[in-house]
Design a protein around this motif. Structure first.
Motif: not given
Length: 295
Positions: A183-184, A212-214, A224-228, A239-244
């Motif tokens: 994803s861009l 250039p990102g495209v 793959t699975r990158t949000i640029l 990034h979509i993150t998950l805390t402990k």
């Protein structure tokens, strides 16, 4: 490393102007054959002619990405012409900004139809082609409005985060077929942003600085699975993150314990970017087992 896209076929939606046009030109400059899609036939053909005048190969096709039958016709035309589709850039979009309280539901649906369903339609139309040829690069267009929210853009934000969810699963399903899905999140001055930002800011946010990102996300060595994220020549990843997290249990005071320990639950020390949705359940079972050991 020089990125080359010689003889690859790329479909770019919403490419009659703005970001889409710049993406199409940038991919063509690297050797890709370009399908210029736009709602308007004249803008699409103008960009295709611009590519041909520069020595590239291009054809235009006017249709709404929200019309699956029309998208299928476009892809059939491409296959008849060039026999393959290597790259899809889902760029087509519209804005209908209003606060949620003032927004007509029809304006919500129209934005979802173009951004989300349009991306689904185009991706679906090329998916089996890419699976069969064991190669594909797909770019969704997300937005900071979807990732982080933006006042007056509930419809746009919902659609733009939805395509990230689509990316997450398609990247997993396409992995063994060498289909990489990313994803861009662009920040650029286009027709859609006129009147939204001051002119002096818009002058710095040229669409050309995003493309250039495209090119990178469409390359053989793409992740793959990158949000640029991209804008004004700057590039970041989101990034979509998950805390402990914390084990609370299911006692009657569980809700009160969540409230009391919410800062600890939200502590991002050691947070992770999950490889797939099951990571949440794994983390929760781990917390349970650790709590039982301490028991």
């Amino acid at each position: 490393m020089t990125i080359q896209l010689n003889d690859q076929v790329a479909i770019v939606t919403g490419a009659g102007g703005g970001l889409g046009r710049c993406h199409a030109l940038a991919l063509a400059a690297r050797g890709a054959k370009i399908v210029v899609n736009d709602l308007g036939a004249e803008p699409a053909e103008a960009v295709a002619e611009e590519i041909r005048a520069a020595g590239g190969e291009a054809l235009s096709h006017a249709c709404s990405v929200s019309d699956y039958a029309a998208v299928e016709t476009m892809v059939s035309k491409v296959m008849d012409q060039w026999g393959r589709v290597d790259i899809l850039v889902n760029n087509a979009g519209i804005l209908k900004d209003k606060t949620f309280a003032k927004m007509e539901l029809d304006d919500f649906t129209k934005v979802l139809d173009v951004h989300l369903i349009g991306s689904v339609n185009c991706t679906r139309a090329v998916w089996e082609i890419m699976r069969n040829q064991q190669y594909g690069r797909i770019v969704m267009t997300t937005s900071s409005s979807g990732l982080f929210g933006n006042f007056g853009q509930s419809n746009y934000g919902a659609a733009k985060l939805a395509v990230v969810g689509l990316m997450q699963t398609l990247a997993l399903e396409g992995q063994k077929y060498n289909i990489r899905v990313n994803s861009l999140a662009p920040t650029a001055a286009t027709q859609m942003t006129e009147g939204v930002l001051p002119q002096e800011v818009l002058d710095k946010l040229k669409p050309e600085t995003v493309s250039p990102g495209v090119v990178f996300l469409c390359s053989e060595d793409a992740p793959t699975r990158t949000i640029l994220a991209a804008g004004a020549g700057s590039f970041e990843t989101a990034h979509i993150t998950l805390t402990k997290g914390v084990y609370i249990g299911d006692d009657e005071d569980a809700a009160d314990q969540i409230a009391a320990r919410f800062a600890e639950i939200s502590d991002r020390t050691g947070d992770q970017v999950p490889g797939m949705g099951g990571a949440q359940g794994q983390q929760e079972i781990t917390n349970l087992m650790e709590a039982q050991k301490k028991g």
